[in-house]
Motif scaffolding. Structure first.
Motif, mmCIF file in Angstrom:
data_model
loop_
_atom_site.group_PDB
_atom_site.id
_atom_site.type_symbol
_atom_site.label_atom_id
_atom_site.label_comp_id
_atom_site.label_asym_id
_atom_site.label_seq_id
_atom_site.Cartn_x
_atom_site.Cartn_y
_atom_site.Cartn_z
ATOM 1 N N ILE A 186 -7.334 -30.199 49.614
ATOM 2 C CA ILE A 186 -8.600 -29.691 49.107
ATOM 3 C C ILE A 186 -9.362 -29.021 50.244
ATOM 4 O O ILE A 186 -9.608 -29.634 51.284
ATOM 5 C CB ILE A 186 -9.467 -30.836 48.525
ATOM 6 N N ALA A 187 -9.744 -27.762 50.024
ATOM 7 C CA ALA A 187 -10.595 -27.039 50.970
ATOM 8 C C ALA A 187 -11.958 -26.857 50.311
ATOM 9 O O ALA A 187 -12.038 -26.403 49.175
ATOM 10 C CB ALA A 187 -9.988 -25.683 51.313
ATOM 11 N N PHE A 188 -12.992 -27.243 51.014
ATOM 12 C CA PHE A 188 -14.340 -27.101 50.473
ATOM 13 C C PHE A 188 -14.959 -25.813 50.996
ATOM 14 O O PHE A 188 -15.687 -25.802 51.990
ATOM 15 C CB PHE A 188 -15.210 -28.303 50.869
ATOM 16 N N ILE B 102 -1.536 -39.548 43.028
ATOM 17 C CA ILE B 102 -2.067 -38.236 43.389
ATOM 18 C C ILE B 102 -2.996 -38.438 44.580
ATOM 19 O O ILE B 102 -3.923 -39.251 44.527
ATOM 20 C CB ILE B 102 -2.831 -37.596 42.218
ATOM 21 N N THR B 103 -2.738 -37.708 45.657
ATOM 22 C CA THR B 103 -3.574 -37.799 46.848
ATOM 23 C C THR B 103 -4.316 -36.490 47.036
ATOM 24 O O THR B 103 -3.702 -35.421 47.102
ATOM 25 C CB THR B 103 -2.734 -38.083 48.106
ATOM 26 N N LEU B 104 -5.634 -36.572 47.100
ATOM 27 C CA LEU B 104 -6.476 -35.425 47.422
ATOM 28 C C LEU B 104 -6.743 -35.499 48.911
ATOM 29 O O LEU B 104 -7.378 -36.441 49.386
ATOM 30 C CB LEU B 104 -7.776 -35.468 46.630
ATOM 31 N N LEU B 105 -6.265 -34.522 49.646
ATOM 32 C CA LEU B 105 -6.306 -34.557 51.106
ATOM 33 C C LEU B 105 -7.187 -33.439 51.642
ATOM 34 O O LEU B 105 -7.031 -32.274 51.261
ATOM 35 C CB LEU B 105 -4.887 -34.403 51.667
ATOM 36 N N HIS B 106 -8.099 -33.793 52.521
ATOM 37 C CA HIS B 106 -8.899 -32.783 53.216
ATOM 38 C C HIS B 106 -8.665 -32.930 54.716
ATOM 39 O O HIS B 106 -8.666 -34.042 55.241
ATOM 40 C CB HIS B 106 -10.393 -32.945 52.928
ATOM 41 N N VAL B 107 -8.460 -31.807 55.375
ATOM 42 C CA VAL B 107 -8.257 -31.804 56.823
ATOM 43 C C VAL B 107 -9.525 -31.270 57.477
ATOM 44 O O VAL B 107 -9.951 -30.146 57.200
ATOM 45 C CB VAL B 107 -7.053 -30.926 57.230
ATOM 46 N N ILE B 108 -10.120 -32.083 58.342
ATOM 47 C CA ILE B 108 -11.274 -31.646 59.114
ATOM 48 C C ILE B 108 -10.754 -31.017 60.403
ATOM 49 O O ILE B 108 -10.074 -31.674 61.191
ATOM 50 C CB ILE B 108 -12.217 -32.821 59.454
ATOM 51 N N ALA C 198 -5.410 -41.643 41.432
ATOM 52 C CA ALA C 198 -5.692 -40.692 42.511
ATOM 53 C C ALA C 198 -6.538 -41.344 43.593
ATOM 54 O O ALA C 198 -7.359 -42.229 43.323
ATOM 55 C CB ALA C 198 -6.405 -39.465 41.966
ATOM 56 N N VAL C 199 -6.305 -40.905 44.826
ATOM 57 C CA VAL C 199 -7.084 -41.364 45.970
ATOM 58 C C VAL C 199 -7.456 -40.151 46.811
ATOM 59 O O VAL C 199 -6.764 -39.137 46.805
ATOM 60 C CB VAL C 199 -6.303 -42.374 46.847
ATOM 61 N N GLY C 200 -8.550 -40.277 47.527
ATOM 62 C CA GLY C 200 -8.954 -39.246 48.463
ATOM 63 C C GLY C 200 -8.640 -39.704 49.872
ATOM 64 O O GLY C 200 -8.721 -40.898 50.183
ATOM 65 N N GLU C 201 -8.265 -38.764 50.720
ATOM 66 C CA GLU C 201 -7.960 -39.088 52.117
ATOM 67 C C GLU C 201 -8.436 -37.944 53.006
ATOM 68 O O GLU C 201 -8.253 -36.775 52.675
ATOM 69 C CB GLU C 201 -6.457 -39.308 52.291
ATOM 70 N N VAL C 202 -9.040 -38.314 54.134
ATOM 71 C CA VAL C 202 -9.518 -37.330 55.100
ATOM 72 C C VAL C 202 -8.788 -37.558 56.413
ATOM 73 O O VAL C 202 -8.699 -38.691 56.890
ATOM 74 C CB VAL C 202 -11.046 -37.453 55.325
ATOM 75 N N ILE C 203 -8.247 -36.473 56.973
ATOM 76 C CA ILE C 203 -7.595 -36.535 58.274
ATOM 77 C C ILE C 203 -8.170 -35.426 59.148
ATOM 78 O O ILE C 203 -8.909 -34.572 58.664
ATOM 79 C CB ILE C 203 -6.053 -36.411 58.158
ATOM 80 N N GLU C 204 -7.833 -35.453 60.419
ATOM 81 C CA GLU C 204 -8.323 -34.439 61.347
ATOM 82 C C GLU C 204 -7.162 -33.693 61.971
ATOM 83 O O GLU C 204 -6.083 -34.254 62.168
ATOM 84 C CB GLU C 204 -9.158 -35.098 62.450
ATOM 85 N N GLY C 205 -7.395 -32.420 62.284
ATOM 86 C CA GLY C 205 -6.393 -31.609 62.955
ATOM 87 C C GLY C 205 -6.391 -30.183 62.448
ATOM 88 O O GLY C 205 -7.316 -29.749 61.770
ATOM 89 N N HIS C 206 -5.334 -29.466 62.766
ATOM 90 C CA HIS C 206 -5.141 -28.110 62.258
ATOM 91 C C HIS C 206 -4.670 -28.234 60.819
ATOM 92 O O HIS C 206 -3.740 -28.999 60.523
ATOM 93 C CB HIS C 206 -4.101 -27.379 63.110
ATOM 94 N N SER C 207 -5.252 -27.487 59.908
ATOM 95 C CA SER C 207 -4.999 -27.720 58.485
ATOM 96 C C SER C 207 -3.526 -27.611 58.098
ATOM 97 O O SER C 207 -2.974 -28.538 57.503
ATOM 98 C CB SER C 207 -5.863 -26.795 57.630
ATOM 99 N N ASP D 130 2.483 -32.589 58.528
ATOM 100 C CA ASP D 130 2.701 -33.896 59.155
ATOM 101 C C ASP D 130 2.474 -35.024 58.149
ATOM 102 O O ASP D 130 3.232 -35.991 58.106
ATOM 103 C CB ASP D 130 1.776 -34.081 60.366
ATOM 104 N N TRP D 131 1.424 -34.898 57.340
ATOM 105 C CA TRP D 131 1.128 -35.914 56.331
ATOM 106 C C TRP D 131 2.288 -36.011 55.341
ATOM 107 O O TRP D 131 2.700 -37.100 54.965
ATOM 108 C CB TRP D 131 -0.179 -35.569 55.606
ATOM 109 N N THR D 132 2.832 -34.866 54.934
ATOM 110 C CA THR D 132 3.934 -34.890 53.964
ATOM 111 C C THR D 132 5.185 -35.545 54.544
ATOM 112 O O THR D 132 5.910 -36.216 53.817
ATOM 113 C CB THR D 132 4.291 -33.479 53.441
ATOM 114 N N SER D 133 5.415 -35.361 55.839
ATOM 115 C CA SER D 133 6.602 -35.993 56.433
ATOM 116 C C SER D 133 6.457 -37.515 56.481
ATOM 117 O O SER D 133 7.452 -38.237 56.466
ATOM 118 C CB SER D 133 6.882 -35.429 57.822
#
Length: 135
Positions: free
Chosen positions: A9-11, A34-40, A77-86, A92-95
């Motif tokens: 998810i990109a805001f 279902i995972t909703l993932l946002h990368v900061i 469904a769950v939401g998850e926030v990680i940091e890094g290059h999108s 990396d998350w998928t692996s």
């Protein structure tokens, strides 16, 4: 039908978040996760000194709240926030979590994406599972 779906998810105003969520609901098995993932993205060191001291924490809390609100509209469904290059962080998350489908929103490519590439392009090229791009 898919059992483990990732929806990055990109805001921003260029990405519609409703279409990927509808598609995830349609393509998910009844017990799918279902995972909703946002990368900061990291704020450069030269810019962080101009930010309020609690900027990073408050931003993360707001994003987590918004993701959790979106996740509440989908089963399992769950939401998850990680940091890094999108792009790299999504891959990396998928692996680590082995989704069988990624549903990613994309905008019409402009000259910048032609030269540098977009997050969706990077995910499509390097993901080890099915990728559905939504415009």
């Amino acid at each position: 039908m898919y059992h483990n779906i990732l929806v990055p998810i990109a805001f921003d105003t260029d990405h519609d978040t409703t279409a990927p969520l509808k598609l995830a609901r349609m393509l998910a098995t009844p017990n799918a996760r279902i995972t909703l993932l946002h990368v900061i993205e990291h704020v450069p060191a030269y810019a962080i000194s101009y930010m309020p001291p609690d900027y990073a924490n408050e931003t993360r809390k707001a994003i987590e709240a918004q993701l959790n609100e979106m996740a509440a509209t989908l089963p399992n469904a769950v939401g998850e926030v990680i940091e890094g290059h999108s792009g790299r962080s999504i891959l990396d998350w998928t692996s680590e979590h082995n989704p069988d489908l990624i549903i990613i929103a994309s905008h019409r490519p402009g000259m910048q994406e032609v030269i540098m590439g977009s997050t969706a392009t990077q995910v499509v090229r390097h993901a080890s599972c099915a990728v559905h791009v939504v415009r």
